[in-house]
Design a protein around this motif. Structure first.
Motif, PDB file in Angstrom:
ATOM      1  N   GLN A 167      23.350  54.793  57.930  1.00 28.10           N
ATOM      2  CA  GLN A 167      24.717  54.355  57.736  1.00 28.10           C
ATOM      3  C   GLN A 167      24.951  53.953  56.279  1.00 28.10           C
ATOM      4  N   LYS A 168      23.981  53.310  55.666  1.00 31.73           N
ATOM      5  CA  LYS A 168      24.148  52.893  54.281  1.00 31.73           C
ATOM      6  C   LYS A 168      24.285  54.094  53.360  1.00 31.73           C
ATOM      7  N   LEU A 169      23.494  55.115  53.569  1.00 38.97           N
ATOM      8  CA  LEU A 169      23.610  56.296  52.725  1.00 38.97           C
ATOM      9  C   LEU A 169      24.968  56.962  52.892  1.00 38.97           C
ATOM     10  N   LYS A 170      25.473  56.989  54.100  1.00 40.91           N
ATOM     11  CA  LYS A 170      26.761  57.622  54.347  1.00 40.91           C
ATOM     12  C   LYS A 170      27.891  56.808  53.727  1.00 40.91           C
ATOM     13  N   ASP A 199      13.445  53.798  44.248  1.00 39.08           N
ATOM     14  CA  ASP A 199      12.258  54.584  44.514  1.00 39.08           C
ATOM     15  C   ASP A 199      12.660  55.989  44.942  1.00 39.08           C
ATOM     16  N   ARG A 200      12.245  56.987  44.170  1.00 38.65           N
ATOM     17  CA  ARG A 200      12.645  58.372  44.460  1.00 38.65           C
ATOM     18  C   ARG A 200      12.203  58.838  45.836  1.00 38.65           C
ATOM     19  N   SER A 201      11.006  58.465  46.224  1.00 31.81           N
ATOM     20  CA  SER A 201      10.531  58.925  47.529  1.00 31.81           C
ATOM     21  C   SER A 201      11.346  58.307  48.658  1.00 31.81           C
ATOM     22  N   THR A 202      11.783  57.077  48.488  1.00 28.88           N
ATOM     23  CA  THR A 202      12.618  56.449  49.500  1.00 28.88           C
ATOM     24  C   THR A 202      13.935  57.202  49.618  1.00 28.88           C
ATOM     25  N   VAL A 203      14.500  57.569  48.492  1.00 31.28           N
ATOM     26  CA  VAL A 203      15.759  58.309  48.490  1.00 31.28           C
ATOM     27  C   VAL A 203      15.569  59.656  49.181  1.00 31.28           C
ATOM     28  N   LEU A 204      14.473  60.335  48.854  1.00 37.75           N
ATOM     29  CA  LEU A 204      14.203  61.631  49.466  1.00 37.75           C
ATOM     30  C   LEU A 204      14.036  61.503  50.977  1.00 37.75           C
ATOM     31  N   TYR A 205      13.238  60.531  51.412  1.00 35.88           N
ATOM     32  CA  TYR A 205      13.029  60.373  52.852  1.00 35.88           C
ATOM     33  C   TYR A 205      14.296  59.929  53.575  1.00 35.88           C
ATOM     34  N   ASN A 206      15.128  59.179  52.908  1.00 34.95           N
ATOM     35  CA  ASN A 206      16.398  58.812  53.524  1.00 34.95           C
ATOM     36  C   ASN A 206      17.299  60.040  53.684  1.00 34.95           C
ATOM     37  N   ALA A 207      17.266  60.935  52.698  1.00 36.55           N
ATOM     38  CA  ALA A 207      18.045  62.173  52.814  1.00 36.55           C
ATOM     39  C   ALA A 207      17.469  63.050  53.919  1.00 36.55           C
ATOM     40  N   ILE A 208      16.153  63.125  54.002  1.00 37.05           N
ATOM     41  CA  ILE A 208      15.518  63.903  55.059  1.00 37.05           C
ATOM     42  C   ILE A 208      15.906  63.365  56.428  1.00 37.05           C
ATOM     43  N   ALA A 209      16.033  62.049  56.531  1.00 34.16           N
ATOM     44  CA  ALA A 209      16.406  61.425  57.801  1.00 34.16           C
ATOM     45  C   ALA A 209      17.794  61.862  58.270  1.00 34.16           C
ATOM     46  N   LEU A 210      18.625  62.351  57.363  1.00 32.11           N
ATOM     47  CA  LEU A 210      19.969  62.798  57.716  1.00 32.11           C
ATOM     48  C   LEU A 210      19.991  64.234  58.235  1.00 32.11           C
ATOM     49  N   ILE A 231      10.418  70.850  59.801  1.00 32.62           N
ATOM     50  CA  ILE A 231      10.063  71.903  58.839  1.00 32.62           C
ATOM     51  C   ILE A 231       9.789  71.307  57.468  1.00 32.62           C
ATOM     52  N   ILE A 232      10.694  70.484  56.968  1.00 28.48           N
ATOM     53  CA  ILE A 232      10.516  69.954  55.613  1.00 28.48           C
ATOM     54  C   ILE A 232       9.335  68.979  55.554  1.00 28.48           C
ATOM     55  N   SER A 233       9.061  68.274  56.632  1.00 27.75           N
ATOM     56  CA  SER A 233       7.884  67.402  56.665  1.00 27.75           C
ATOM     57  C   SER A 233       6.607  68.222  56.549  1.00 27.75           C
ATOM     58  N   MET A 234       6.581  69.360  57.215  1.00 26.55           N
ATOM     59  CA  MET A 234       5.419  70.242  57.125  1.00 26.55           C
ATOM     60  C   MET A 234       5.289  70.829  55.724  1.00 26.55           C
ATOM     61  N   VAL A 235       6.402  71.206  55.118  1.00 25.23           N
ATOM     62  CA  VAL A 235       6.377  71.738  53.753  1.00 25.23           C
ATOM     63  C   VAL A 235       5.831  70.675  52.805  1.00 25.23           C
ATOM     64  N   LEU A 236       6.282  69.437  52.962  1.00 17.85           N
ATOM     65  CA  LEU A 236       5.797  68.352  52.107  1.00 17.85           C
ATOM     66  C   LEU A 236       4.311  68.072  52.305  1.00 17.85           C
ATOM     67  N   LEU A 293      22.812  66.511  49.544  1.00 16.76           N
ATOM     68  CA  LEU A 293      22.761  65.119  49.991  1.00 16.76           C
ATOM     69  C   LEU A 293      22.371  64.192  48.855  1.00 16.76           C
ATOM     70  N   LEU A 294      21.390  64.597  48.086  1.00 12.80           N
ATOM     71  CA  LEU A 294      20.908  63.753  46.980  1.00 12.80           C
ATOM     72  C   LEU A 294      21.947  63.640  45.873  1.00 12.80           C
ATOM     73  N   SER A 295      22.667  64.709  45.596  1.00 15.08           N
ATOM     74  CA  SER A 295      23.692  64.648  44.549  1.00 15.08           C
ATOM     75  C   SER A 295      24.858  63.763  44.968  1.00 15.08           C
ATOM     76  N   LYS A 296      25.168  63.727  46.260  1.00 15.77           N
ATOM     77  CA  LYS A 296      26.245  62.861  46.772  1.00 15.77           C
ATOM     78  C   LYS A 296      25.885  61.387  46.645  1.00 15.77           C
ATOM     79  N   ASN A 297      24.597  61.081  46.752  1.00 18.91           N
ATOM     80  CA  ASN A 297      24.167  59.678  46.784  1.00 18.91           C
ATOM     81  C   ASN A 297      23.597  59.190  45.468  1.00 18.91           C
ATOM     82  N   ASN A 298      23.762  59.956  44.395  1.00 16.10           N
ATOM     83  CA  ASN A 298      23.267  59.509  43.084  1.00 16.10           C
ATOM     84  C   ASN A 298      24.380  59.123  42.195  1.00 16.10           C
TER      85      ASN A 298
END
Length: 163
Positions: free
Chosen positions: A85-88, A101-112, A120-125, A158-163
């Protein structure tokens, strides 16, 4: 039984951290991730004697873990996590908090992302080959390539919207 215990111990030692990272990427909670790891390995133990060796142990265990995470997400679907909700919301205060923290931002975007895209993206990572990702999900390697491309594009948006 002794052989089953030995195989299980080897699998647990080899894949425990890997499965924890997958579960953590879904829950963002160490306690919940630990619970899911235990649930995954309970399923491994219960089904170990029926494992048919049609795939690698890693593929089989990852499939169990991914399905366990998906089931957990479905159970919690009506209770969204606060950071979603906070990211939205996108207020400057929220953005500042998550830019620490960049990784926190990335994982929050992944959560969306939707459930399958998260897997899929978790496996890629985790640097899992796309062929193996396809085996786990029951899709072709080419389909995985297409999905990864689309997921990366969606994450960039997602990341560009939240930066």
């Amino acid at each position: 039984m002794e052989n089953k215990q030995k195989i299980f111990d080897q699998l647990f030692t080899q894949y425990r951290d890997w499965i924890f990272r997958l579960c953590y990427s879904y829950t963002r909670s160490e306690i919940q991730a630990e619970d899911l790891v235990q649930e995954c390995f309970s399923k491994v133990w219960l089904n170990l004697s029926s494992f048919e060796h049609r795939s690698d142990y890693s593929t089989w265990i990852y499939r169990i873990a991914a399905n366990t995470c998906l089931m957990q997400l479905r159970r919690e679907k009506n209770n969204p996590v606060e950071y979603h909700q906070k990211l939205k919301d996108g207020s400057s205060e929220d953005r500042q908090e998550y830019n620490e923290d960049r990784s926190t931002v990335l994982y929050n975007a992944i959560a969306l992302l939707n459930e399958i895209d998260r897997i899929i993206i978790s496996m890629v990572l985790e640097d899992i080959p796309q062929k193996q990702i396809g085996e786990v999900l029951g899709i072709t390697e080419n389909n995985v390539n297409i999905k990864v491309y689309r997921i990366k594009r969606q994450l960039k948006e997602l990341l560009s919207k939240n930066n």
